[in-house]
Structure formats: C-alpha cells, structure tokens
Design an enzyme around this catalytic site. Structure first.
Site, mmCIF file in Angstrom:
data_model
loop_
_atom_site.group_PDB
_atom_site.id
_atom_site.type_symbol
_atom_site.label_atom_id
_atom_site.label_comp_id
_atom_site.label_asym_id
_atom_site.label_seq_id
_atom_site.Cartn_x
_atom_site.Cartn_y
_atom_site.Cartn_z
ATOM 1 C CB CYS A 123 -0.912 -0.039 1.223
ATOM 2 S SG CYS A 123 -1.850 1.463 1.502
ATOM 3 C CB CYS B 274 0.100 1.985 4.054
ATOM 4 S SG CYS B 274 -1.560 1.348 3.783
#
Length: 106
Positions: A30, A33
């Site tokens: 991600c 993230c």
C-alpha cells in the site's frame, strides 16, 4: 513515544496495557500506507498525545486484529479506549486521523 508494531499474537495485550490506542492498519504493497508512516511517527512523538499508544498492524498478516476494527480499506486508522473499539476512518489525510485521535478524549 515509538510506534509499536503489533500482530495478532500480541494485539490484545497492547490494547489491554494502554488506556488509549490509535492503530494504523497497513499492507506492505500500500503506497498511501507507506507515505503516511512518517506522519504517524511524528504524531506519536507529539507531546499532546503522550497518553496515547500508536500501533502499526499489518492488515494482511493479522486478520484477527483487522476484524476488531472492520478494516476493508487501507490505510485504516482505528481508536480503542480501555481495550474496546471506538471508531475508525479509512483515510490518508492527517487531519482525519488527528480528528479521530481527539475523539479519545471525548
């Protein structure tokens, strides 16, 4: 305070040993993230949040911890108070996360 890395094996213990907890659920793939990690670390060092435990949980390798906050999108941030789930937000905006953390004092 340093960000605590937790997994299914110790997640409940982290919740039980800290009155106020904010969790960042992430995955290695991600991008959002990864981009948020320095912000999360900076928040954990903020004196205003000295009584809040900041926790990173890999959502892919910790399905039980993920279920506690009903995580379906990443990154998701969740707050827990006295070991109980309070609320969560799927966002990568710092303001949304700060607003969530402030709800721990409500």
């Amino acid at each position: 305070m340093a960000v605590i890395l937790a997994s299914d094996s110790d997640f409940q213990e982290v919740l039980n040993s800290n009155q106020k907890v904010v969790v960042k659920y992430y995955a290695d793939w991600c991008g959002s993230c990864r981009l948020f990690s320095p912000k999360f670390k900076r928040m954990s060092d903020d004196e205003n949040f000295a009584n809040v435990a900041f926790v990173d949980v890999n959502a892919e390798t910790s399905p039980e911890a993920r279920k506690l906050a009903n995580v379906t999108n990443l990154p998701t941030f969740a707050i827990f108070k006295n070991g109980q789930f309070v609320d969560s937000v799927a966002a990568s905006k710092e303001e949304a996360v700060l607003e969530l953390i402030h709800r721990l004092d409500a």
